[in-house]
Design an enzyme around this catalytic site. Structure first.
Site, PDB file in Angstrom:
ATOM      1  N   PRO A  30      39.564  45.909  40.051  1.00 34.72           N
ATOM      2  CA  PRO A  30      40.479  44.714  40.446  1.00 34.72           C
ATOM      3  C   PRO A  30      39.669  43.862  41.572  1.00 34.72           C
ATOM      4  CG  PRO A  30      41.270  46.709  41.595  1.00 34.72           C
ATOM      5  CD  PRO A  30      40.109  47.111  40.712  1.00 34.72           C
ATOM      6  N   GLU A  31      39.484  42.728  41.210  1.00 35.70           N
ATOM      7  CA  GLU A  31      39.237  41.496  41.893  1.00 35.70           C
ATOM      8  C   GLU A  31      40.688  40.814  42.149  1.00 35.70           C
ATOM      9  OE1 GLU A  31      36.112  39.717  43.258  1.00 35.70           O
ATOM     10  OE2 GLU A  31      34.570  40.895  42.366  1.00 35.70           O
TER      11      GLU A  31
END
Length: 272
Positions: A2-3
DNA sequence: ACTGGATCCTGACTGC
DNA sequence: TGCAGTCAGGATCCAG
C-alpha cells in the site's frame, strides 16, 4: 502493497460492505503485528455498528458506536471482503472482522508491519495520528507551505516529502515519480529549492496520486471480490524500478542510489 | 531541532 | 538444491 492510492482504494472497496452493518466478532489468529492487537479489542467491538469508514494518511478508520478501529496495512498488508462460505485462512491471514449477513473482512499481511488498534477518543487525537501533516490532496498542502517548511532543512528533498509531519501519504514510488515529473533531483537539499519549483512539485505530487487513485478504481472490483490481490495500479512509472533503462524524456539511463535506506531513482540529466 | 541509521518481519530473487 | 546476501509498498525510535 500500500501506498496512499491503494489504501484509499481499499477504503472505498470495503466501505459498502461494512457501513451500517453490525460486527458479529473479531477473530484474531495472530495478534503480533507492528503493535500487538490489544487483547480487549474483540470484546470491545463485538456488537457495535460501523458508522463510518474513513482514511487519514495511510490509516483506515472505522468509526463505531463507541470509539474507532484504526487499521494500517504496513508494507505488505491487504484487506478483502469475503461473503458466504469462508475459505480456509491462508498463511498470514491474521484476523477476520465478521459482520452480519455473512460478510467478512479478512486481513492478510506476511511481514506483519500493519496494525489494528482501537481508540475510545477522537481518532485524530490518537498518538499515531495527532502529529501528522496535511493530506496531500487538500488545499492544506501547497507550494508556499512546503517552501516555508523547507527553509531550515538540509535533508534531501525526497526525505522531506516522505516525512509524515510535512505531508502524509507520499510513499517511495510516488516520491520518485513526482520528483521526476517536477525535474528536481531527489538528493537536492530541501532548502536549496525555489518557491516556484516547490509549487511545481506539489502539483506533481497531487497529479500522480490522483491519477493512481483513478486507475486503482478499475482494479477495485477484483480487489474486494476476487481471489488474491491485484498487482500495481495501472500507473505508468517513469523512473521507479527502471534502473539502467532510458529516460522517457531524454534517453539518458536512469540511475539509482540508496537514500534513507530506500531505492531512489532519477534521471541525472532531467533532474537537477 | 534535524539527520541518518537501525529496526520490526517474511518472501522473492540473485549469485555462488 | 542449498545457502547467504540483498531488497521490498512503512514509519517509529534513538543516538549524535
Amino acid at each position: 502493497m500500500p501506498e496512499l492510492p491503494e489504501v484509499e482504494t481499499t477504503r472505498r472497496g470495503i466501505l459498502p460492505h461494512l457501513l451500517g452493518r453490525r460486527i458479529r466478532a473479531l477473530n484474531v489468529r495472530e495478534s503480533r503485528l507492528r503493535w500487538p492487537i490489544p487483547a480487549e479489542v474483540p470484546s470491545v467491538v463485538q456488537g457495535q455498528w460501523v458508522r463510518s469508514v474513513e482514511r487519514r494518511a495511510k490509516y483506515i478508520l472505522m468509526g463505531l458506536d463507541q470509539g474507532t478501529l484504526i487499521g494500517h496495512l504496513g508494507m505488505s498488508g491487504s484487506m478483502r471482503i469475503l461473503t458466504g462460505n469462508l475459505p480456509v485462512p491462508r498463511k498470514h491471514d491474521h484476523f477476520d472482522l465478521l459482520m452480519e449477513e455473512g460478510v467478512c473482512l479478512r486481513y492478510h499481511d506476511p511481514r506483519r508491519f500493519g496494525a489494528l488498534l482501537w481508540t475510545d477518543g477522537p481518532a485524530d487525537e490518537h498518538p499515531l495520528l495527532a502529529h501528522l501533516g496535511p493530506e496531500p490532496l487538500t488545499s492544506a498542502f501547497d507550494g508556499d507551505g512546503l517552501y516555508a517548511l523547507a527553509r531550515q532543512r538540509k535533508t534531501p528533498v525526497k526525505s522531506l516529502i516522505m516525512d509524515n509531519q510535512v505531508v502524509v501519504g507520499v510513499g517511495n514510488i510516488y516520491a520518485n515519480e513526482a520528483l521526476y515529473a517536477a525535474g528536481i533531483h531527489p538528493l537536492r537539499p530541501a532548502r536549496r529549492i525555489s518557491k516556484a519549483r516547490y509549487a511545481s512539485l506539489v502539483d506533481e505530487i497531487k497529479a500522480v496520486l490522483t491519477r493512481s487513485i483513478e486507475t486503482g478504481g478499475t482494479t477495485l472490483r477484483d480487489y474486494v471480490n476476487g481471489e488474491g490481490t491485484p498487482g500495481y495500479f495501472a500507473l505508468r512509472l517513469n523512473v521507479y524500478g527502471k534502473s539502467g533503462e532510458s529516460c522517457p524524456r531524454c534517453r539518458e539511463p536512469i540511475r539509482t542510489v540508496r537514500s534513507g535506506q530506500r531505492g531512489t531513482f532519477f534521471c541525472p540529466r532531467c533532474q537537477r
